[in-house]
Scaffold this motif. Structure first.
Motif, PDB file in Angstrom:
ATOM      1  N   ARG A 133      11.841 -44.078 -20.167  1.00 24.44           N
ATOM      2  CA  ARG A 133      12.136 -42.762 -20.717  1.00 24.44           C
ATOM      3  C   ARG A 133      11.300 -42.547 -21.965  1.00 24.44           C
ATOM      4  O   ARG A 133      11.233 -43.400 -22.837  1.00 24.44           O
ATOM      5  N   HIS A 134      10.661 -41.405 -22.030  1.00 27.17           N
ATOM      6  CA  HIS A 134       9.805 -41.071 -23.168  1.00 27.17           C
ATOM      7  C   HIS A 134      10.161 -39.659 -23.621  1.00 27.17           C
ATOM      8  O   HIS A 134      11.085 -39.057 -23.085  1.00 27.17           O
ATOM      9  N   SER A 135       9.415 -39.133 -24.592  1.00 25.24           N
ATOM     10  CA  SER A 135       9.698 -37.757 -25.009  1.00 25.24           C
ATOM     11  C   SER A 135       9.366 -36.816 -23.845  1.00 25.24           C
ATOM     12  O   SER A 135       8.579 -37.153 -22.952  1.00 25.24           O
ATOM     13  N   LYS A 139       2.774 -38.159 -22.463  1.00 27.80           N
ATOM     14  CA  LYS A 139       1.652 -38.392 -21.538  1.00 27.80           C
ATOM     15  C   LYS A 139       1.892 -39.598 -20.628  1.00 27.80           C
ATOM     16  O   LYS A 139       1.115 -39.837 -19.710  1.00 27.80           O
ATOM     17  N   HIS A 140       2.960 -40.370 -20.904  1.00 27.20           N
ATOM     18  CA  HIS A 140       3.330 -41.417 -19.936  1.00 27.20           C
ATOM     19  C   HIS A 140       3.558 -40.776 -18.563  1.00 27.20           C
ATOM     20  O   HIS A 140       3.134 -41.308 -17.541  1.00 27.20           O
ATOM     21  N   TYR A 141       4.241 -39.638 -18.560  1.00 28.97           N
ATOM     22  CA  TYR A 141       4.573 -38.970 -17.299  1.00 28.97           C
ATOM     23  C   TYR A 141       3.332 -38.378 -16.625  1.00 28.97           C
ATOM     24  O   TYR A 141       3.411 -37.931 -15.479  1.00 28.97           O
ATOM     25  N   VAL A 146      -0.008 -45.986 -22.209  1.00 31.00           N
ATOM     26  CA  VAL A 146       0.510 -47.336 -21.959  1.00 31.00           C
ATOM     27  C   VAL A 146       1.253 -47.809 -23.202  1.00 31.00           C
ATOM     28  O   VAL A 146       0.849 -47.512 -24.329  1.00 31.00           O
ATOM     29  N   ASP A 147       2.351 -48.528 -23.002  1.00 33.70           N
ATOM     30  CA  ASP A 147       3.070 -49.173 -24.089  1.00 33.70           C
ATOM     31  C   ASP A 147       2.855 -50.675 -23.998  1.00 33.70           C
ATOM     32  O   ASP A 147       2.967 -51.255 -22.913  1.00 33.70           O
ATOM     33  N   VAL A 148       2.555 -51.287 -25.135  1.00 29.48           N
ATOM     34  CA  VAL A 148       2.365 -52.734 -25.200  1.00 29.48           C
ATOM     35  C   VAL A 148       3.383 -53.304 -26.180  1.00 29.48           C
ATOM     36  O   VAL A 148       3.458 -52.858 -27.329  1.00 29.48           O
ATOM     37  N   ASP A 184       9.840 -44.290 -34.017  1.00 31.18           N
ATOM     38  CA  ASP A 184      10.173 -44.830 -32.683  1.00 31.18           C
ATOM     39  C   ASP A 184       9.152 -45.841 -32.148  1.00 31.18           C
ATOM     40  O   ASP A 184       9.134 -46.118 -30.949  1.00 31.18           O
ATOM     41  N   HIS A 185       8.273 -46.358 -32.997  1.00 31.61           N
ATOM     42  CA  HIS A 185       7.261 -47.301 -32.514  1.00 31.61           C
ATOM     43  C   HIS A 185       7.252 -48.609 -33.305  1.00 31.61           C
ATOM     44  O   HIS A 185       6.210 -49.230 -33.461  1.00 31.61           O
ATOM     45  N   ASP A 186       8.431 -49.021 -33.774  1.00 30.77           N
ATOM     46  CA  ASP A 186       8.503 -50.262 -34.549  1.00 30.77           C
ATOM     47  C   ASP A 186       8.306 -51.503 -33.687  1.00 30.77           C
ATOM     48  O   ASP A 186       7.936 -52.565 -34.199  1.00 30.77           O
ATOM     49  N   THR A 187       8.553 -51.389 -32.372  1.00 31.43           N
ATOM     50  CA  THR A 187       8.510 -52.593 -31.530  1.00 31.43           C
ATOM     51  C   THR A 187       7.492 -52.505 -30.396  1.00 31.43           C
ATOM     52  O   THR A 187       7.469 -53.356 -29.513  1.00 31.43           O
ATOM     53  N   HIS A 188       6.677 -51.456 -30.388  1.00 33.99           N
ATOM     54  CA  HIS A 188       5.601 -51.400 -29.382  1.00 33.99           C
ATOM     55  C   HIS A 188       4.457 -50.526 -29.869  1.00 33.99           C
ATOM     56  O   HIS A 188       4.625 -49.697 -30.763  1.00 33.99           O
ATOM     57  N   VAL A 189       3.300 -50.766 -29.259  1.00 40.32           N
ATOM     58  CA  VAL A 189       2.113 -49.939 -29.522  1.00 40.32           C
ATOM     59  C   VAL A 189       1.945 -48.980 -28.346  1.00 40.32           C
ATOM     60  O   VAL A 189       2.077 -49.379 -27.183  1.00 40.32           O
ATOM     61  N   HIS A 190       1.697 -47.725 -28.662  1.00 41.60           N
ATOM     62  CA  HIS A 190       1.466 -46.680 -27.647  1.00 41.60           C
ATOM     63  C   HIS A 190      -0.002 -46.265 -27.728  1.00 41.60           C
ATOM     64  O   HIS A 190      -0.468 -45.827 -28.781  1.00 41.60           O
ATOM     65  N   CYS A 191      -0.725 -46.417 -26.633  1.00 44.20           N
ATOM     66  CA  CYS A 191      -2.126 -45.975 -26.580  1.00 44.20           C
ATOM     67  C   CYS A 191      -2.240 -44.923 -25.488  1.00 44.20           C
ATOM     68  O   CYS A 191      -1.820 -45.144 -24.351  1.00 44.20           O
TER      69      CYS A 191
HETATM   70 ZN   LIG Z   1       4.439 -44.830 -25.259  1.00 43.57          ZN
END
Ligand SMILES: [Zn+2]
Length: 193
Positions: A133-135, A139-141, A146-148, A184-191
């Motif tokens: 689930r994202h906003s 753009k994930h959808y 990608v989330d790392v 909302d990005h304390d535990t992953h990187v969003h590219c």
């Molecule tokens: Zn993301």
């Protein structure tokens, strides 16, 4: 009259039977030119398909085995890549905004993921591609993000080199890169590409 009609019907169905299997069994390229079905002649893999296969064959790229917030194997990141490697589209999760839709993966994103390892030598674990689930407008959808969560064996937010990975994403053409310090990005990187 009845006999003639029967005879014609029998001949027609026999012809259909003979033509059916023969047409699908013969993969010679010329025969499919007029069919207009791209799955009929998958001889040259599309670029996303090629890149998905390359990523799946790269040892330094691994995948989360569960989502945050739900259970759905069909939309896990590795399955997203397996689907695209088979010329299919990637599936979103049933609880996201797109609820089980099929979406393509962007070749710029796939190239970026691959090069994070093959060019920049990061060992990464992908937590989500189109699943999760994202906003609402994420753009994930759209198959472009990608989330790392893990970098070189360390979790993002716990002394992982997120700055280096974020810089590499930008060098690989990502147009939006978020990580610790961003909401909302304390535990992953969003590219995102
Ligand atoms: Zn993301």
């Amino acid at each position: 009259m009845n006999r003639l009609a029967l005879c014609v019907a029998a001949t027609a169905s026999a012809t259909a039977l003979a033509a059916g299997p023969a047409a699908t069994a013969d993969p010679s390229p010329g025969k499919h030119a007029e069919s207009g079905r791209h799955h009929a002649a998958p001889k040259v893999a599309s670029e996303p398909t090629r890149l998905a296969r390359a990523i799946l064959n790269t040892k330094g790229i691994t995948y989360a085995k569960a989502h945050v917030g739900g259970t759905d194997k069909a939309s896990l990141p590795r399955q997203n890549l397996v689907d695209v490697s088979n010329e299919h589209r990637a599936k979103t999760s049933p609880w996201g905004h797109k609820k089980g839709a099929r979406v393509a993966l962007d070749k710029r994103m796939l190239n970026g993921i691959l090069k994070l390892n093959t060019k920049y030598h990061y060992k990464i674990e992908i937590s989500e591609l189109v699943g999760g689930r994202h906003s609402r407008t994420s753009k994930h959808y759209a198959g472009r993000a990608v989330d790392v969560a893990w970098i070189n064996g360390r979790h993002v937010g716990k002394r992982a080199d997120h700055r280096g990975l974020m810089k590499a994403c930008r060098s690989l053409g990502a147009t939006l890169v978020l990580g610790p310090g961003d909401k909302d990005h304390d535990t992953h990187v969003h590219c995102q590409w």
